[in-house]
Design a protein around this motif. Structure first.
Motif, PDB file in Angstrom:
ATOM      1  N   GLN A   1      -3.474   7.717  -3.751  1.00  0.00           N
ATOM      2  CA  GLN A   1      -3.860   9.073  -3.369  1.00  0.00           C
ATOM      3  C   GLN A   1      -2.679  10.034  -3.354  1.00  0.00           C
ATOM      4  OE1 GLN A   1      -5.863   8.704   0.390  1.00  0.00           O
ATOM      5  NE2 GLN A   1      -7.405   7.352  -0.424  1.00  0.00           N
TER       6      GLN A   1
ATOM      7  N   SER B   1      -6.125   3.106  -9.521  1.00  0.00           N
ATOM      8  CA  SER B   1      -7.417   2.840  -8.890  1.00  0.00           C
ATOM      9  C   SER B   1      -7.492   3.296  -7.435  1.00  0.00           C
ATOM     10  CB  SER B   1      -7.768   1.355  -9.000  1.00  0.00           C
ATOM     11  OG  SER B   1      -6.777   0.576  -8.359  1.00  0.00           O
ATOM     12  N   LYS B   2      -6.370   3.277  -6.685  1.00  0.00           N
ATOM     13  CA  LYS B   2      -6.436   3.620  -5.258  1.00  0.00           C
ATOM     14  C   LYS B   2      -5.407   4.656  -4.807  1.00  0.00           C
ATOM     15  CE  LYS B   2      -8.205  -0.880  -3.959  1.00  0.00           C
ATOM     16  NZ  LYS B   2      -7.976  -2.123  -3.232  1.00  0.00           N
TER      17      LYS B   2
ATOM     18  N   GLN C   1      -1.466   3.032  -2.295  1.00  0.00           N
ATOM     19  CA  GLN C   1      -2.126   4.262  -1.887  1.00  0.00           C
ATOM     20  C   GLN C   1      -1.155   5.438  -1.889  1.00  0.00           C
ATOM     21  OE1 GLN C   1      -3.985   3.494   1.903  1.00  0.00           O
ATOM     22  NE2 GLN C   1      -5.111   1.759   1.106  1.00  0.00           N
TER      23      GLN C   1
ATOM     24  N   GLN D   1      -8.547  10.660  -7.869  1.00  0.00           N
ATOM     25  CA  GLN D   1      -8.413  10.423  -6.437  1.00  0.00           C
ATOM     26  C   GLN D   1      -7.116  10.976  -5.850  1.00  0.00           C
ATOM     27  OE1 GLN D   1      -7.762   8.254  -8.760  1.00  0.00           O
ATOM     28  NE2 GLN D   1      -5.948   7.118  -8.169  1.00  0.00           N
TER      29      GLN D   1
ATOM     30  N   GLN E   1       0.817  -1.213   0.000  1.00  0.00           N
ATOM     31  CA  GLN E   1       0.000   0.000   0.000  1.00  0.00           C
ATOM     32  C   GLN E   1       0.850   1.262   0.000  1.00  0.00           C
ATOM     33  OE1 GLN E   1      -2.499  -0.432   3.436  1.00  0.00           O
ATOM     34  NE2 GLN E   1      -3.636  -2.125   2.561  1.00  0.00           N
TER      35      GLN E   1
ATOM     36  N   ASN F   1      -2.882  -2.237  -4.971  1.00  0.00           N
ATOM     37  CA  ASN F   1      -3.352  -1.677  -3.704  1.00  0.00           C
ATOM     38  C   ASN F   1      -2.575  -0.443  -3.267  1.00  0.00           C
ATOM     39  OD1 ASN F   1      -5.472  -3.581  -3.009  1.00  0.00           O
ATOM     40  ND2 ASN F   1      -3.829  -5.077  -2.873  1.00  0.00           N
TER      41      ASN F   1
END
Length: 167
Positions: free
Chosen positions: A133, A130-131, A105, A155, A81, A103
């Motif tokens: 940030q 997709s995730k 982030q 995002q 992540q 995954n």
């Protein structure tokens, strides 16, 4: 000698340098390069058998004096992540395999010596897009720090390219 330990012991009849004397020279090995693969966190994440899910969700190696390239195998750690390799001396290109980090982030590769561009794989539907940030690739030697398909990265809350400038 800088960076080396040298000691000489001479003995025998007739003083230093006489026949039958013995000399011992100890030399310290030059420091080995500290690469991502040489770190304990890397070894843990790449252990066999694989760690249970959640055991390797962060690789934070900021400001560790790392050299060499970013390993392609990072993209195979699907539970990852947070990837922070900032403030090192990493060289080469950003591996396309990082586009497989479904995954992710936070990805921080800032303040290195990376070249090339941000791989198109970063923008695949099931990739970091997709995730993710937070993405920082600023303060590198990238020839093109444009985020592929930037309009699909809604995002992102923190994004830094081109030495801190958002494209």
């Amino acid at each position: 000698l800088i960076g080396a330990l040298a000691a000489a012991r001479c003995g025998g009849r007739g003083g230093a340098g006489a026949a039958g004397g013995e000399a011992t020279v100890l030399a310290e090995e030059p420091p080995t390069e500290r690469t991502v693969e040489a770190t304990d966190v890397w070894k843990k994440c790449m252990s066999t058998p694989p760690l249970p899910e959640g055991e390797c969700n962060k690789i934070i190696l900021s400001n560790q004096g790392l050299t060499g390239t970013i390993p392609e195998a990072l993209g195979s750690i699907h539970n990852l992540q947070i990837l922070d390799l900032s403030h090192n001396q990493l060289t080469g290109h950003i591996p396309a395999s990082l586009g497989h980090m479904i995954n992710a982030q936070k990805i921080d590769l800032s303040y290195n010596q990376l070249e090339g561009s941000i791989p198109a794989e970063f923008s695949v539907n099931n990739g970091p897009r997709s995730k993710c940030q937070y993405l920082d690739v600023s303060h590198n030697k990238l020839s093109d720090a444009t985020l592929p398909e930037a309009d699909h990265w809604d995002q992102l809350q923190g994004n830094f390219f081109n030495d801190g400038q958002v494209p």
